[in-house]
Each structure stands twice: as C-alpha cells, then as structure tokens.
Design an enzyme around this catalytic site. Structure first.
Site, PDB file in Angstrom:
ATOM      1  N   SER A  31     -23.436  -6.082   7.378  1.00 18.59           N
ATOM      2  CA  SER A  31     -22.378  -6.068   7.081  1.00 18.59           C
ATOM      3  C   SER A  31     -21.999  -7.441   5.822  1.00 18.59           C
ATOM      4  CB  SER A  31     -21.321  -7.219   8.131  1.00 18.59           C
ATOM      5  OG  SER A  31     -22.531  -7.555   8.973  1.00 18.59           O
ATOM      6  N   ASN A 118     -23.354 -13.240  18.559  1.00 15.99           N
ATOM      7  CA  ASN A 118     -22.611 -13.106  18.848  1.00 15.99           C
ATOM      8  C   ASN A 118     -20.899 -13.651  19.177  1.00 15.99           C
ATOM      9  OD1 ASN A 118     -23.664 -10.593  19.364  1.00 15.99           O
ATOM     10  ND2 ASN A 118     -23.659 -10.701  21.185  1.00 15.99           N
ATOM     11  N   HIS A 164      24.746   3.453   7.990  1.00 14.90           N
ATOM     12  CA  HIS A 164      23.824   5.311   7.147  1.00 14.90           C
ATOM     13  C   HIS A 164      24.261   5.231   5.528  1.00 14.90           C
ATOM     14  CE1 HIS A 164      24.828   5.969  11.869  1.00 14.90           C
ATOM     15  NE2 HIS A 164      26.734   5.582  11.232  1.00 14.90           N
ATOM     16  N   SER A 285       7.773   4.434 -18.542  1.00 12.19           N
ATOM     17  CA  SER A 285       6.625   6.031 -17.746  1.00 12.19           C
ATOM     18  C   SER A 285       5.775   6.759 -19.177  1.00 12.19           C
ATOM     19  CB  SER A 285       8.121   7.098 -18.038  1.00 12.19           C
ATOM     20  OG  SER A 285       7.514   8.374 -17.544  1.00 12.19           O
ATOM     21  N   LYS A 291      11.989   5.373 -18.870  1.00  7.09           N
ATOM     22  CA  LYS A 291      12.453   4.421 -17.886  1.00  7.09           C
ATOM     23  C   LYS A 291      12.002   2.860 -17.189  1.00  7.09           C
ATOM     24  CE  LYS A 291      11.539   7.616 -14.702  1.00  7.09           C
ATOM     25  NZ  LYS A 291      11.956   7.929 -13.312  1.00  7.09           N
ATOM     26  N   GLU A 298       7.710  -0.759  -5.165  1.00  6.12           N
ATOM     27  CA  GLU A 298       7.153   0.983  -4.671  1.00  6.12           C
ATOM     28  C   GLU A 298       6.043  -0.167  -3.938  1.00  6.12           C
ATOM     29  OE1 GLU A 298       7.553   3.241  -7.587  1.00  6.12           O
ATOM     30  OE2 GLU A 298       9.904   3.089  -7.449  1.00  6.12           O
ATOM     31  N   GLN A 330     -18.456  -5.452  14.425  1.00  3.95           N
ATOM     32  CA  GLN A 330     -18.629  -5.246  13.085  1.00  3.95           C
ATOM     33  C   GLN A 330     -17.344  -4.764  12.577  1.00  3.95           C
ATOM     34  OE1 GLN A 330     -22.546  -5.842  11.852  1.00  3.95           O
ATOM     35  NE2 GLN A 330     -22.362  -4.252  10.606  1.00  3.95           N
ATOM     36  N   LYS A 333     -13.877  -6.850  10.490  1.00  4.41           N
ATOM     37  CA  LYS A 333     -13.831  -7.804   9.484  1.00  4.41           C
ATOM     38  C   LYS A 333     -13.254  -6.462   8.524  1.00  4.41           C
ATOM     39  CE  LYS A 333     -17.806  -9.811  11.397  1.00  4.41           C
ATOM     40  NZ  LYS A 333     -18.338  -8.505  11.893  1.00  4.41           N
TER      41      LYS A 333
END
Ligand code: ARG
Length: 464
Positions: A31, A118, A164, A285, A291, A298, A330, A333
């Site tokens: 790890s 541990n 709505h 874009s 654009k 997003e 382990q 993490k």
C-alpha cells in the site's frame, strides 16, 4: 542496549516464511504507493507512542531521544522529497520504521513495542482525516462567504422560481442562492459532527486484544489532540465508520454542489441566459467556434459520481468483515483520499466561480413575464376579499387562459377584463400582480421578500 538480532530480516514479518512472495503478490498487497500520504501523521503517532513508552518505563530515555532524532531526520527527508519509498517494505509504517532502524539502530526496533500496524494505521487515518475535515470546513466557509456576498447584492433581484422546471412564482435571486447556503450549512454541521467520531484514539489496542505492557492511552490521546480513546480494542482496529461518515457527508455536499452546477449550466444556456460565468471556468469547442461551455460545473456534476462511488465502495468493503482487522481494510484509503481531494478541489474552485457570476437581471425579469408567475397572488387577493380558495383558484385559471389566448401576462389585462372573472377584483389588484408586489408580500421568516433575504444574509454572517 544491545542489538540481539544478527541481521535485519528482509521483511518485518518474514522470519517464519520459507519463500518470498512473487513480484505480483508484492505489488498487489503493498500500500506504500498510496499510504505514504499519511507519512507525517505516522511519524506524529509514533512520536507520541514512543514518548508514552518512555514515560511508562517501557523503553529507556536514550531510546526515546534516538527515536526523536531519527524521526526528525525522516520527516525532513519526506518533506524534501528525498525519502526513498520501497515496495519491499509494503506500507508507510514499515518503510518509516525500517529507515528509523537504519538511522538509530536498536531504538528503532523498540518503537513497535506494545503496538501493531492495526492500531497504528487506524490512528494515522484518523489524524489525516481530521486535518482534511478542518480544511473542508474552512473551504465551506469561504464558499459561503462568496455566496452571501452575491445573495446580498441580489436580495431584491427578481427571478422566476420554478417547480417542475416551469415558472411557478417570483423569487429573488438572493433567496434562491440562500437555499444553497442552507444546504452547505447542514453539510458543515455534518462534517463537524463526523469529526467528533474521527477524533478518538485507537492506538493502544495493538493487534486486536490490547497489550500486556503498562501503557497510558490517555496520555497518547492528549499528545495527539484526540478527544477520547476508542473504548474497545477489537472495535478500534476494525472500525471504519468514521471514514464512511466522512464519505457520506462528502457525497451530500457534492450532491448539493451538483444541483447548483446543474442550475448554473441551465442558467448559462443561451436559451435561458440568466447568468454568465467568468471565462476562466469555461472552455471552447475544437469544432464549433461559437461555443463557450460551462466545463467546470459539468465536471462538478460528473465528479459527484465518483464521490458517491467511494461511499458505496467503503460500505461494501466493511459489510462482510468479521472482527477484527482484515487486510480488506487497506482498501479504505484510496476512496477516502480521492473523496477528500475531490471535495477540497471542488470547494476551492467553486468559491472562486460563485464570486465571478455575472447576473443578467433583465433576462430573469423577462422570463417572469412569460410564466404567469403572479397567478397565485391573484388567487390570494380574491381569498382575502372573501372568496373560498378553490373558487379563487378556478377564477384565476380562467383568467390565465384568457391572458394566454391574447398573448399577454396577467398584469397586462385591463381592469374590466379581469373583473369578468370576479367582481371582487378592484383597481388595487395591479399592486398585487406586479413582481415587486408579489415579492414584498412574502415577508415572513423564510420567505422571499427582499427584507427577509437581507435578514437571512445578516443572520448567516452573525453565525460565522
Ligand atoms: N497497510 C495496512 C493497511 O493499510 C496496515 C495494517 C497492516 N496490518 C496487518 N495485519 N497486515 O491496512
């Protein structure tokens, strides 16, 4: 004190093994590539443990001095990026311990007395997460400050409130923003509450059953700034509730920011045009030159998915584990680190982005005029003149239909036209049908009246 072992074993636990693990297994079980992020927490925990061992007479004062000297050097090496992390030494704990022993000899080998990886790892994660939570709480505060500034500036800026996704009633933009303040206020409460359970000390539980040395856990807790010790050794080494709670609080925070992102994206769409985001949060874009895409919101919406995923990963990680520690743990993490990283980056970017929102109040007002947003106000007016609400509702529905047929908004109908739907309607109706009249009338705690929005902003600032 003398060193009794002839040579340093290749692995801290390798004495009883007759063959080495394969490279694949080594890589699979190690790890260190990701838990080295907890290196400074690991050192802090070790220093507190060593200090306690010396105070209790379990190791000598000279050993403590050696450990402190060695750890200071190791911390420096890590901070300068000079520390050599070795996959053979499996994880952050064994890497540091091995280096310590190389630097200071026998004292390094005594450090692990009365402890296990541990309880060590559980302590490190808690120390790490406590810092992450504190950083997140500060960042939520910064985000809220930007939000409050914008809400105050637009305490009286009318916009359509939607249900709505259809125009419902007028609200102020400030009121709308304050809804997100409330969401993040609850988020901050949740992180602060989770922090209480993060801030308990597992160390002293050793592998699972506690230890036969005369340790002083309360001392270690105080040294490390923990509020209390974990009360049961088996629970202490296997508990990851605190990580799950953190991920749950993160998932909710991200959900709120994802909803706000969705709104920013809609508001920024040229079809809606309520706001503009600063150029630094948008991209163009490669094919469509016209654009300007709201990439940042997003991505916030998209990254919410990975945070939700981490929460599910941790819940699933724990659900089948018998007591006490299992190597499965382990796997806690990476989702945890990724969640904290994602939340921290998102909050940082969001505070800046909210500060740079340009509000197009004319477009908001124009949208209001198209949605019969004051229809409820007309109904309430009739009720106040004695008509039962259901009858008022019906009268207004007919009035809206008539307005719609002639392509006009309600306040554009003449008084005699309106009176066809109820003779209770008089000239004062036009105060009610205006957007400003509608907003000002909702003047109670939690309502959208500009005065109430200003009061909500002031109350929020007073809370800080
Ligand atoms: N790297 C391990 C983890 O992250 C440390 C604890 C190892 N304990 C053990 N008994 N193998 O969980």
């Amino acid at each position: 004190m003398t060193d009794t072992s002839a040579s340093q074993p290749a692995k801290a636990w390798s004495g009883r093994f007759s063959e080495p693990v394969s490279d694949l297994v080594k890589r699979y079980t190690a790890s260190v590539t990701f838990d080295q992020r907890m290196a400074l927490q690991d050192i802090r925990g070790s220093l507190a443990h060593a200090k306690m061992l010396a105070r209790q007479g379990i190791i000598g004062a000279a050993d403590l001095a050696d450990i402190e000297r060695g750890m200071a050097q190791i911390a420096g090496e890590i901070e300068r990026g000079e520390f050599h992390w070795n996959l053979d030494d499996e994880d952050v704990h064994l890497n540091i311990e091995k280096r310590l022993t190389a630097l200071v000899g026998a004292a390094g080998k005594r450090l692990h007395t009365g402890r296990s990886r541990n309880d060590q790892v559980a302590t490190d994660i808690r120390l790490w997460l406590r810092d992450a939570i504190d950083q997140i709480l500060a960042l939520i505060g910064e985000f809220q400050e930007r939000l409050l500034d914008l809400a105050e500036q637009h305490a009286a800026t009318p916009m359509p409130g939607f249900t709505h996704l259809q125009v419902a009633q007028p609200v102020t933009f400030g009121h709308h923003l304050m809804a997100y303040y409330e969401m993040t206020r609850r988020d901050a409460e949740r992180f602060a509450d989770a922090r209480r359970r993060v801030n308990r000390l597992p160390l002293g539980s050793a592998a699972l059953a506690g230890t036969s040395y005369p340790i002083d856990r309360e001392f270690v807790a105080r040294e490390l700034g923990f509020d209390e010790i974990c009360a049961n050794s088996l629970d202490a080494v296997s508990d990851r509730d605190f990580a799950i709670e953190f991920c749950a609080a993160s998932a909710l925070l991200m959900t709120h920011l994802s909803r706000l992102s969705e709104e920013l994206i809609l508001w920024m769409s040229p079809r809606v045009g309520f706001i503009d985001l600063a150029d630094r949060f948008c991209t163009g874009s490669s094919i469509m030159p016209q654009k300007r895409n709201p990439d940042v919101p997003e991505l916030v919406r998209g990254k919410t998915g990975r945070v939700n995923g981490s929460l599910v990963a941790l819940l699933t990680l724990m659900k089948g584990q018998p007591l006490a520690y299992n190597k499965d743990n382990q796997e806690d993490k990476e989702p945890l680190f990724d969640t904290a990283d994602t939340v921290i980056d998102t909050l940082r970017i969001y505070a800046d982005m909210v500060g740079g929102i340009r509000v197009k109040a004319d477009a908001m007002r124009a949208a209001l005029a198209q949605g019969y947003a004051t229809a409820t106000d007309l109904a309430d007016y009739l009720v106040k003149k004695g008509l039962p609400f259901r009858d008022a509702h019906e009268a207004v529905a007919l009035a809206v239909r008539a307005a719609e047929d002639s392509g006009r908004d309600l306040p554009e109908l003449a008084l005699d036209e309106l009176r066809k739907f109820s003779t209770l309607i008089e000239a004062d109706i036009f105060d009610v049908l205006t957007v400003e009249g509608s907003l000002a009338s909702r003047n109670h705690a939690g309502g959208t009246a500009p005065d109430q929005v200003r009061a909500a902003v002031a109350a929020a600032r007073a809370r800080r």
